[in-house]
Design a protein around this motif. Structure first.
Motif, PDB file in Angstrom:
ATOM      1  N   ASP A 174      52.952  54.873  -8.717  1.00 31.81           N
ATOM      2  CA  ASP A 174      53.736  53.881  -9.197  1.00 31.81           C
ATOM      3  C   ASP A 174      55.358  54.146  -8.927  1.00 31.81           C
ATOM      4  N   LYS A 175      55.632  55.046  -8.091  1.00 35.95           N
ATOM      5  CA  LYS A 175      56.714  55.637  -7.626  1.00 35.95           C
ATOM      6  C   LYS A 175      56.886  55.029  -6.285  1.00 35.95           C
ATOM      7  N   LYS A 176      57.880  54.193  -5.963  1.00 32.45           N
ATOM      8  CA  LYS A 176      58.155  53.370  -4.923  1.00 32.45           C
ATOM      9  C   LYS A 176      58.315  54.315  -3.418  1.00 32.45           C
ATOM     10  N   ILE A 177      58.890  55.699  -3.813  1.00 31.30           N
ATOM     11  CA  ILE A 177      59.047  56.722  -2.635  1.00 31.30           C
ATOM     12  C   ILE A 177      57.368  57.120  -2.297  1.00 31.30           C
ATOM     13  N   ILE A 178      56.500  56.906  -3.008  1.00 31.13           N
ATOM     14  CA  ILE A 178      55.036  57.374  -2.653  1.00 31.13           C
ATOM     15  C   ILE A 178      54.289  56.013  -2.015  1.00 31.13           C
ATOM     16  N   TRP A 179      54.583  54.970  -2.805  1.00 30.04           N
ATOM     17  CA  TRP A 179      53.584  53.735  -2.356  1.00 30.04           C
ATOM     18  C   TRP A 179      54.510  52.540  -2.645  1.00 30.04           C
ATOM     19  N   THR A 184      48.286  46.734  -1.110  1.00 28.51           N
ATOM     20  CA  THR A 184      47.182  46.921  -2.330  1.00 28.51           C
ATOM     21  C   THR A 184      46.602  48.493  -1.974  1.00 28.51           C
ATOM     22  N   LEU A 185      46.716  49.172  -2.910  1.00 24.09           N
ATOM     23  CA  LEU A 185      46.231  50.668  -2.523  1.00 24.09           C
ATOM     24  C   LEU A 185      44.598  50.670  -2.311  1.00 24.09           C
ATOM     25  N   GLN A 186      44.063  51.280  -1.470  1.00 23.37           N
ATOM     26  CA  GLN A 186      42.444  51.483  -1.478  1.00 23.37           C
ATOM     27  C   GLN A 186      42.171  52.889  -1.639  1.00 23.37           C
ATOM     28  N   LYS A 188      40.630  54.771   0.452  1.00 20.62           N
ATOM     29  CA  LYS A 188      41.041  55.461   1.664  1.00 20.62           C
ATOM     30  C   LYS A 188      42.157  55.843   1.778  1.00 20.62           C
ATOM     31  N   ASP A 189      43.215  55.133   1.083  1.00 25.23           N
ATOM     32  CA  ASP A 189      44.639  55.723   0.967  1.00 25.23           C
ATOM     33  C   ASP A 189      44.856  57.186   0.291  1.00 25.23           C
ATOM     34  N   LEU A 190      44.112  57.446  -0.719  1.00 24.15           N
ATOM     35  CA  LEU A 190      44.297  58.441  -1.853  1.00 24.15           C
ATOM     36  C   LEU A 190      44.430  59.678  -1.113  1.00 24.15           C
ATOM     37  N   ILE A 191      43.619  60.207  -0.341  1.00 20.91           N
ATOM     38  CA  ILE A 191      43.817  61.519   0.349  1.00 20.91           C
ATOM     39  C   ILE A 191      44.975  61.598   1.000  1.00 20.91           C
ATOM     40  N   PRO A 192      45.360  60.717   2.082  1.00 20.61           N
ATOM     41  CA  PRO A 192      46.605  60.624   2.963  1.00 20.61           C
ATOM     42  C   PRO A 192      47.915  60.681   1.959  1.00 20.61           C
ATOM     43  N   VAL A 193      47.866  59.757   0.735  1.00 16.64           N
ATOM     44  CA  VAL A 193      49.038  59.869  -0.028  1.00 16.64           C
ATOM     45  C   VAL A 193      49.036  61.268  -0.892  1.00 16.64           C
ATOM     46  N   ILE A 194      48.146  61.828  -1.410  1.00 15.28           N
ATOM     47  CA  ILE A 194      48.071  63.023  -2.087  1.00 15.28           C
ATOM     48  C   ILE A 194      48.646  64.323  -1.042  1.00 15.28           C
ATOM     49  N   ASN A 195      47.916  64.097   0.104  1.00 13.84           N
ATOM     50  CA  ASN A 195      48.546  65.322   1.062  1.00 13.84           C
ATOM     51  C   ASN A 195      49.729  65.042   1.277  1.00 13.84           C
ATOM     52  N   LYS A 196      50.111  63.922   1.847  1.00 10.37           N
ATOM     53  CA  LYS A 196      51.716  63.632   2.100  1.00 10.37           C
ATOM     54  C   LYS A 196      52.803  64.155   1.190  1.00 10.37           C
ATOM     55  N   ASN A 197      52.329  63.777  -0.202  1.00 11.52           N
ATOM     56  CA  ASN A 197      53.440  63.986  -1.383  1.00 11.52           C
ATOM     57  C   ASN A 197      53.221  65.185  -1.946  1.00 11.52           C
ATOM     58  N   ASN A 198      52.249  66.100  -1.322  1.00 12.25           N
ATOM     59  CA  ASN A 198      51.918  67.334  -2.095  1.00 12.25           C
ATOM     60  C   ASN A 198      51.612  66.973  -3.737  1.00 12.25           C
ATOM     61  N   VAL A 199      50.713  66.230  -3.999  1.00 15.72           N
ATOM     62  CA  VAL A 199      50.251  65.914  -5.343  1.00 15.72           C
ATOM     63  C   VAL A 199      49.329  67.185  -5.838  1.00 15.72           C
ATOM     64  N   TYR A 275      48.712  45.809  -7.189  1.00 16.98           N
ATOM     65  CA  TYR A 275      48.357  46.661  -6.229  1.00 16.98           C
ATOM     66  C   TYR A 275      47.284  47.850  -6.437  1.00 16.98           C
ATOM     67  N   LEU A 276      46.730  47.886  -7.678  1.00 18.61           N
ATOM     68  CA  LEU A 276      45.669  48.504  -8.032  1.00 18.61           C
ATOM     69  C   LEU A 276      44.190  48.226  -7.977  1.00 18.61           C
ATOM     70  N   ASP A 277      44.196  46.742  -7.516  1.00 16.99           N
ATOM     71  CA  ASP A 277      43.085  45.967  -7.731  1.00 16.99           C
ATOM     72  C   ASP A 277      42.222  46.269  -6.813  1.00 16.99           C
ATOM     73  N   GLY A 278      42.640  47.032  -5.621  1.00 14.32           N
ATOM     74  CA  GLY A 278      41.701  47.394  -4.352  1.00 14.32           C
ATOM     75  C   GLY A 278      40.924  48.705  -4.526  1.00 14.32           C
ATOM     76  N   ILE A 279      41.151  49.299  -5.496  1.00 15.12           N
ATOM     77  CA  ILE A 279      40.410  50.456  -5.903  1.00 15.12           C
ATOM     78  C   ILE A 279      39.028  50.237  -6.516  1.00 15.12           C
ATOM     79  N   TYR A 280      37.976  50.822  -6.062  1.00 16.92           N
ATOM     80  CA  TYR A 280      36.878  50.587  -6.989  1.00 16.92           C
ATOM     81  C   TYR A 280      35.896  52.073  -6.983  1.00 16.92           C
TER      82      TYR A 280
END
Length: 402
Positions: A174-179, A184-186, A188-199, A275-280
């Motif tokens: 929900d932070k603009k600097i992250i996404w 639309t978030l999918q 397949k985006d979760l692992i790259p986003v987590i790694n890039k932002n050290n979540v 933007y969260l409606d693409g996650i299943y």
């Protein structure tokens, strides 16, 4: 002399029982082998005909449930569907409201509605099929399946029982600097986003329970990786098609939203997709009570899962806090001191709410889905007292399960 004869009869009965049991096990195994997609077992329709209720008993229950519905649901201008069944036989069902208020499309028994987090129950069962097919193991590390998954201690089990320690994806994207929320978030985006932002993890894995949608988004990715099918196709091939769930599907944001049932606030203002409606996996399955009844009954098949795995599904994993609430694998549960258990799962996404109650001891199924926000959906649990010794009263003012 009589004693010797009784012993012989007992031995003969024991031998016959063992032979019959072995034959049944062989039949069940053969059935499973015949119903595969590739090398993965699929769910199969319930194969036994259980007795229906006597007409007098059914009529009594119908009248009680109808009165309950008129008192608890009608005053809340309920829009949705409700079904109550015993032994797979429908006792009561009701459909009212609109799947699309703007276009005045009425809800019927064949109208798929968004079941929100009830989707987790179905996702979990696809995972069980992969485990039962020996494609993965329950305690397998997720990083041995998903490339670049950054948390080495998380297993499939800790995703299923919400003990992974993962952060909810909606809380860090929900932070603009992250996404960029215009995209639309999918999954397949979760692992790259987590790694890039050290979540980091929210807490150490397997130390306590914390309900988290991210767990099931990753389980969906595991289903895709192992089956080599996209999640929508895998769910269709492993569960929906074999069970004849003709009005059940996984939402596809890319294909548009116009033809789907819409979701509304309590004042009938339509929820906009975001933007969260693409996650299943954690949500985004549309279904009907009749289809979900088919699914529920299929879990009683002798050939569904091996007994060891089935026992792991329906046991509690989180006892850090006192109370009756717990979570198994893909299913919520209430446990009482006398050993009685009730299994259920609720859902809430945008204006859609849903409730699924599985009374295993009584083989009773209770399902309610609404597409206009209301908490009366969760009052469904009060009806459980009609079928067994559950500590609820129909006259209770409780809002229901959280």
């Amino acid at each position: 002399m009589t004693f010797k004869i009784n012993i012989k009869l007992l031995l003969l009965f024991t031998i016959i029982t063992i032979c019959f049991s072995c034959t049944e096990k062989k039949k069940a195994l053969k059935k499973k082998e015949e119903t595969k997609v590739g090398s993965v077992y699929t769910m199969q329709p319930y194969e036994n005909n259980l007795p229906d209720l006597k007409s007098s008993e059914k009529k009594r229950l119908q009248q009680t449930i109808e009165n309950f519905y008129n008192k608890k649901y009608i005053p809340n201008d309920f829009s949705g569907s409700i079904l109550v069944a015993k032994n797979g036989h429908i006792i009561y069902e009701n459909y009212r409201g609109m799947s699309n208020f703007e276009e005045k499309k009425a809800i019927s028994s064949e109208t798929p509605l968004h079941i929100a987090s009830l989707s987790k129950v179905l996702t979990a069962n696809a995972i069980f099929l992969l485990i039962d097919s020996k494609k993965i193991t329950l305690d397998q590390k997720v990083n041995t399946i998903l490339d670049d998954f950054p948390y080495p201690e998380i297993t499939i089990r800790t995703l299923l029982n919400h003990r992974s320690g993962l952060r909810n994806y909606s809380y860090f994207t929900d932070k603009k600097i992250i996404w960029n929320q215009k995209d639309t978030l999918q999954n397949k985006d979760l692992i790259p986003v987590i790694n890039k932002n050290n979540v980091n993890l929210e807490y150490k894995t397997d130390t306590h329970f914390a309900y988290c949608n991210t767990n099931y988004a990753f389980l969906a990715l595991i289903i895709e990786k192992i089956t080599k099918m996209d999640y929508r196709t895998a769910m269709k091939k492993l569960i929906f098609e074999p069970l004849g769930m003709k009005n059940t599907f996984v939402f596809d944001y890319k294909k548009g939203t116009k033809n789907n049932s819409q979701s509304y606030k309590g004042n009938k203002i339509k929820y906009a997709y975001n933007y969260l409606d693409g996650i299943y996996g954690d949500k985004n399955i549309y279904s009907t009570p009749r289809d979900l009844l088919k699914f529920d009954m299929a879990t009683y098949n002798n050939s569904f899962l091996n007994k060891k795995l089935l026992a792991e599904v329906y046991k509690g994993y989180s006892y850090e806090s006192k109370g009756t609430r717990n979570y198994g694998l893909g299913i919520r549960m209430l446990e009482w001191e006398d050993g009685k258990k009730m299994f259920y799962h609720n859902g809430w996404w945008h204006g859609s709410t849903a409730a699924y109650i599985k009374l295993k001891d009584e083989k009773a199924t209770l399902i309610c889905i609404s597409n206009k926000y209301t908490r009366c959906t969760y009052k469904l649990k009060l009806l459980s007292s009609l079928f067994g010794d559950y500590p609820f009263e129909i006259k209770s003012k409780e809002e229901g399960l959280e």
